[in-house]
Motif scaffolding. Structure first.
Motif, PDB file in Angstrom:
ATOM      1  N   HIS A   1       0.824  -1.217   0.000  1.00 30.08           N
ATOM      2  CA  HIS A   1       0.000   0.000   0.000  1.00 30.08           C
ATOM      3  C   HIS A   1       0.861   1.271   0.000  1.00 30.08           C
ATOM      4  N   VAL A   2       0.713   2.074  -1.051  1.00 27.15           N
ATOM      5  CA  VAL A   2       1.548   3.264  -1.223  1.00 27.15           C
ATOM      6  C   VAL A   2       1.381   4.239  -0.050  1.00 27.15           C
ATOM      7  N   LYS A   3       0.148   4.535   0.322  1.00 27.41           N
ATOM      8  CA  LYS A   3      -0.073   5.532   1.387  1.00 27.41           C
ATOM      9  C   LYS A   3       0.506   5.026   2.715  1.00 27.41           C
TER      10      LYS A   3
ATOM     11  N   GLU B   1      -9.223  -3.995   0.766  1.00 27.81           N
ATOM     12  CA  GLU B   1     -10.346  -3.066   0.962  1.00 27.81           C
ATOM     13  C   GLU B   1      -9.928  -1.596   1.024  1.00 27.81           C
ATOM     14  N   THR B   2      -8.632  -1.296   1.203  1.00 26.26           N
ATOM     15  CA  THR B   2      -8.228   0.109   1.318  1.00 26.26           C
ATOM     16  C   THR B   2      -7.610   0.663   0.027  1.00 26.26           C
ATOM     17  N   PHE B   3      -7.534  -0.137  -1.036  1.00 23.33           N
ATOM     18  CA  PHE B   3      -7.125   0.405  -2.338  1.00 23.33           C
ATOM     19  C   PHE B   3      -8.341   1.097  -2.947  1.00 23.33           C
ATOM     20  N   VAL B   4      -8.096   2.108  -3.773  1.00 23.46           N
ATOM     21  CA  VAL B   4      -9.198   3.015  -4.098  1.00 23.46           C
ATOM     22  C   VAL B   4     -10.367   2.321  -4.806  1.00 23.46           C
ATOM     23  N   THR B   5     -10.066   1.393  -5.728  1.00 21.04           N
ATOM     24  CA  THR B   5     -11.171   0.766  -6.481  1.00 21.04           C
ATOM     25  C   THR B   5     -12.103  -0.020  -5.554  1.00 21.04           C
TER      26      THR B   5
ATOM     27  N   LEU C   1     -19.110   8.382   1.172  1.00 21.87           N
ATOM     28  CA  LEU C   1     -17.789   7.804   0.887  1.00 21.87           C
ATOM     29  C   LEU C   1     -16.777   8.949   0.892  1.00 21.87           C
ATOM     30  N   TYR C   2     -15.774   8.865   1.742  1.00 20.31           N
ATOM     31  CA  TYR C   2     -14.712   9.887   1.794  1.00 20.31           C
ATOM     32  C   TYR C   2     -13.514   9.405   0.981  1.00 20.31           C
ATOM     33  N   LEU C   3     -13.065  10.241   0.041  1.00 18.39           N
ATOM     34  CA  LEU C   3     -11.915   9.894  -0.797  1.00 18.39           C
ATOM     35  C   LEU C   3     -10.894  11.017  -0.791  1.00 18.39           C
ATOM     36  N   GLY C   4      -9.717  10.738  -1.360  1.00 16.66           N
ATOM     37  CA  GLY C   4      -8.667  11.758  -1.486  1.00 16.66           C
ATOM     38  C   GLY C   4      -8.674  12.371  -2.883  1.00 16.66           C
ATOM     39  N   ASN C   5      -7.585  12.187  -3.614  1.00 18.73           N
ATOM     40  CA  ASN C   5      -7.382  12.845  -4.906  1.00 18.73           C
ATOM     41  C   ASN C   5      -8.188  12.185  -6.032  1.00 18.73           C
ATOM     42  N   LEU C   6      -9.249  12.855  -6.462  1.00 22.86           N
ATOM     43  CA  LEU C   6     -10.084  12.292  -7.537  1.00 22.86           C
ATOM     44  C   LEU C   6      -9.478  12.554  -8.912  1.00 22.86           C
ATOM     45  N   ASP C   7      -8.448  13.418  -8.962  1.00 23.41           N
ATOM     46  CA  ASP C   7      -7.830  13.775 -10.243  1.00 23.41           C
ATOM     47  C   ASP C   7      -6.725  12.811 -10.668  1.00 23.41           C
ATOM     48  N   ALA C   8      -6.396  11.832  -9.797  1.00 28.88           N
ATOM     49  CA  ALA C   8      -5.370  10.850 -10.187  1.00 28.88           C
ATOM     50  C   ALA C   8      -5.938   9.971 -11.300  1.00 28.88           C
ATOM     51  N   GLN C   9      -5.038   9.521 -12.181  1.00 30.37           N
ATOM     52  CA  GLN C   9      -5.439   8.649 -13.287  1.00 30.37           C
ATOM     53  C   GLN C   9      -4.632   7.351 -13.222  1.00 30.37           C
TER      54      GLN C   9
ATOM     55  N   TYR D   1      -4.924  12.276   0.964  1.00 31.08           N
ATOM     56  CA  TYR D   1      -3.903  12.784   0.036  1.00 31.08           C
ATOM     57  C   TYR D   1      -2.544  12.195   0.433  1.00 31.08           C
ATOM     58  N   ARG D   2      -1.662  12.040  -0.555  1.00 29.25           N
ATOM     59  CA  ARG D   2      -0.312  11.539  -0.275  1.00 29.25           C
ATOM     60  C   ARG D   2       0.687  12.691  -0.257  1.00 29.25           C
ATOM     61  N   PRO D   3       1.754  12.582   0.556  1.00 26.05           N
ATOM     62  CA  PRO D   3       2.757  13.652   0.609  1.00 26.05           C
ATOM     63  C   PRO D   3       3.364  13.932  -0.770  1.00 26.05           C
ATOM     64  N   THR D   4       3.559  12.877  -1.549  1.00 22.77           N
ATOM     65  CA  THR D   4       3.936  13.045  -2.957  1.00 22.77           C
ATOM     66  C   THR D   4       3.051  12.081  -3.735  1.00 22.77           C
ATOM     67  N   GLU D   5       2.437  12.572  -4.788  1.00 23.87           N
ATOM     68  CA  GLU D   5       1.421  11.787  -5.516  1.00 23.87           C
ATOM     69  C   GLU D   5       1.943  11.390  -6.892  1.00 23.87           C
ATOM     70  N   VAL D   6       1.485  10.253  -7.372  1.00 22.48           N
ATOM     71  CA  VAL D   6       1.699   9.847  -8.762  1.00 22.48           C
ATOM     72  C   VAL D   6       0.418  10.221  -9.503  1.00 22.48           C
TER      73      VAL D   6
HETATM   74  P1  GDP Z   1      -1.752   3.039  -6.009  1.00 22.82           P
HETATM   75  O1  GDP Z   1      -1.831   3.518  -7.416  1.00 22.82           O
HETATM   76  O2  GDP Z   1      -0.896   1.832  -5.859  1.00 22.82           O
HETATM   77  O3  GDP Z   1      -1.411   4.088  -5.024  1.00 22.82           O
HETATM   78  O4  GDP Z   1      -3.237   2.459  -5.686  1.00 22.82           O
HETATM   79  P2  GDP Z   1      -4.444   3.048  -4.818  1.00 22.82           P
HETATM   80  O5  GDP Z   1      -5.659   2.295  -5.226  1.00 22.82           O
HETATM   81  O6  GDP Z   1      -4.116   3.049  -3.363  1.00 22.82           O
HETATM   82  O7  GDP Z   1      -4.564   4.576  -5.276  1.00 22.82           O
HETATM   83  C1  GDP Z   1      -4.834   4.930  -6.620  1.00 22.82           C
HETATM   84  C2  GDP Z   1      -5.020   6.435  -6.716  1.00 22.82           C
HETATM   85  O8  GDP Z   1      -6.242   6.787  -6.073  1.00 22.82           O
HETATM   86  C3  GDP Z   1      -3.930   7.262  -6.012  1.00 22.82           C
HETATM   87  O9  GDP Z   1      -3.561   8.317  -6.858  1.00 22.82           O
HETATM   88  C4  GDP Z   1      -4.620   7.806  -4.773  1.00 22.82           C
HETATM   89  O10 GDP Z   1      -4.128   9.072  -4.338  1.00 22.82           O
HETATM   90  C5  GDP Z   1      -6.039   7.948  -5.279  1.00 22.82           C
HETATM   91  N1  GDP Z   1      -7.037   7.971  -4.190  1.00 22.82           N
HETATM   92  C6  GDP Z   1      -7.994   8.904  -4.020  1.00 22.82           C
HETATM   93  N2  GDP Z   1      -8.691   8.668  -2.907  1.00 22.82           N
HETATM   94  C7  GDP Z   1      -8.176   7.544  -2.359  1.00 22.82           C
HETATM   95  C8  GDP Z   1      -8.493   6.808  -1.173  1.00 22.82           C
HETATM   96  O11 GDP Z   1      -9.387   7.137  -0.409  1.00 22.82           O
HETATM   97  N3  GDP Z   1      -7.744   5.680  -0.936  1.00 22.82           N
HETATM   98  C9  GDP Z   1      -6.751   5.272  -1.787  1.00 22.82           C
HETATM   99  N4  GDP Z   1      -6.088   4.141  -1.510  1.00 22.82           N
HETATM  100  N5  GDP Z   1      -6.406   5.980  -2.885  1.00 22.82           N
HETATM  101  C10 GDP Z   1      -7.117   7.095  -3.174  1.00 22.82           C
END
Ligand code: GDP
Ligand code: NDP
Length: 357
Positions: free
Chosen positions: A90-92, A198-202, A220-228, A315-320
């Motif tokens: 888990h990246v975070k 269960e804690t990966f975004v999908t 549902l609380y999420l972080g960065n919705l602009d990540a692709q 949010y992550r301290p540094t994001e991909v």
């Molecule tokens: P990753 O690509 O290995 O970091 O897989 P993740 O599923 O953990 O995250 C994919 C992307 O979704 C990342 O850019 C996250 O910052 C973003 N993201 C947005 N909201 C969330 C959240 O609530 N949980 C996680 N895990 N990722 C989130």
């Protein structure tokens, strides 16, 4: 009959790979960690009573931080193939436990390679290393001319996880070159399934969507919705791992779909699967998603209800920001192509999570 050893067998990929190898007639050994409660839910259906005849699936207690344990298991199993899938993945979370991640994901890879060497199995045992698209870090300028990351794109990891995995990548390549070992990296882009943690975004999204539809959760609380992300199905990706170890020459491969999607659009697709249409309003921390239409009479969510909010703690301290892989080499050399597209992946995950709810 070939023998395979899988580290991380209790994880998403380990479980699908064990299924695949058993279907192919392998004897499969897996390493599981001792835990205070059961951690084998993903592989329980594969387990047979060890007192029966012809048992082809066996588990060993072990940990990638323990060299002697790794050596002993490899000595006992004498594997033809090792799939090193074990990792703190888990990246975070890797920002919270960076030293542990370095030990497991980085040095753990070295422990496997060294064990094979110490035991004199370099000629017999082929090794697959679970490398990752996190190595690229999503830097725009490092994409190839066509706009993808491929086997020649430079790395720029953006998390302790990525940095630990880059050690795993290079030490695997170095042992291949230094000792002529059949050791390969699969640079896999994100892959998901109903068995995803269960804690990966999908999975977080599909579980919460199911719970909200069934009125068991409000928001549902999420972080960065602009990540692709370039999302594929884990079932397709374990097939690629196996193919990587069946070639004449050991090489590294990118495994990806070649398409990328916003997290926001994954949310939209998951809710749509439950018959709920969303509208997104606001920006950054103030963005919300509201119910625009509810086409499934079973769920009866009120129009205008807010179902998604942003919580900056994710949010992550540094994001991909963006990942998209070029699967050309794996298509041409491995003959690998994904069978699932994103729509069928989301559908399967939503169906399973609606069932669970
Ligand atoms: P990753 O690509 O290995 O970091 O897989 P993740 O599923 O953990 O995250 C994919 C992307 O979704 C990342 O850019 C996250 O910052 C973003 N993201 C947005 N909201 C969330 C959240 O609530 N949980 C996680 N895990 N990722 C989130
Ligand atoms: P999971 O998190 O689902 O599984 C990780 C596995 O590693 C689990 O079996 C876990 O055991 C085990 N593990 C964790 N720490 C240790 C340790 N110290 N010693 C031994 N085993 C350990 O990950 P995935 O199945 O999704 O991924 C498999 C591999 O592929 C990982 O290395 C991951 O980093 C990599 N990867 C994954 C991608 C993806 O999108 N899924 C993309 C690219 C690479 P336990 O069940 O006890 O926690």
């Amino acid at each position: 009959m070939k023998t395979a050893l899988i580290t991380g067998v209790t994880g998403q990929d380990g479980s699908y790979l064990a299924e695949l190898l058993l279907e192919k007639g392998y004897k499969v050994h897996g390493i599981k960690r001792r835990a205070s409660s059961f951690n084998t839910q993903r592989i329980d259906h594969l387990y047979v009573d060890q007192h029966e005849n012809h048992v082809n699936f066996k588990l060993h207690y072990g940990d990638l931080t323990d060299s002697t344990n790794i050596i002993r298991i490899i000595q006992e199993v004498q594997p033809d193939e090792i799939y090193n899938l074990g990792a703190m993945s888990h990246v975070k979370v890797s920002f919270d436990s960076p030293e542990y991640v370095a030990n497991v994901d980085g040095i753990g890879t070295l422990r496997i390679l060294e064990a094979v060497r110490i035991l004199g199995l370099e000629k017999k045992t082929r090794i697959y290393q679970a490398s990752t698209s996190e190595l690229y870090g999503g830097l725009e300028e490092n994409k190839n001319a066509a706009g993808f990351y491929d086997e020649n794109s430079p790395f720029y990891p953006r998390s302790p996880y990525g940095v630990a995995k880059i050690y795993g990548f290079w030490i695997t390549k170095n042992y291949r070159e230094a000792y002529n070992m059949y050791a390969c990296n699969g640079i896999l882009f994100n892959h998901e399934s109903p068995r995803r943690g269960e804690t990966f975004v999908t999975r977080k999204i599909t579980m919460a969507t199911a719970a909200i539809a069934k009125r068991k959760q409000e928001v549902l609380y999420l972080g960065n919705l602009d990540a692709q992300r370039d999302w594929g199905h884990a079932k397709d990706y374990v097939e690629a791992m196996w193919r990587i170890l069946q070639q004449d020459v050991a090489e590294d491969y990118v495994i990806a779909t070649g398409k990328t999607t916003y997290v926001r659009d994954f949310v939209r697709m998951a809710f749509a699967e439950a018959g709920i249409e969303l509208t997104f309003e606001g920006k950054n921390e103030n963005e919300v998603a509201k119910v625009a239409k509810c086409n499934n009479p079973e769920y009866q969510l009120e129009i205008g209800k807010t179902v998604v909010k942003i919580d900056p703690q994710y949010y992550r301290p540094t994001e991909v920001d963006l990942l998209i892989g070029d699967p050309t080499k794996s298509k041409t050399k491995l003959g690998w192509e994904p069978k699932y597209d994103l729509a069928s992946l989301v559908k399967e995950m939503m169906q399973e999570d609606l069932k669970i709810m």
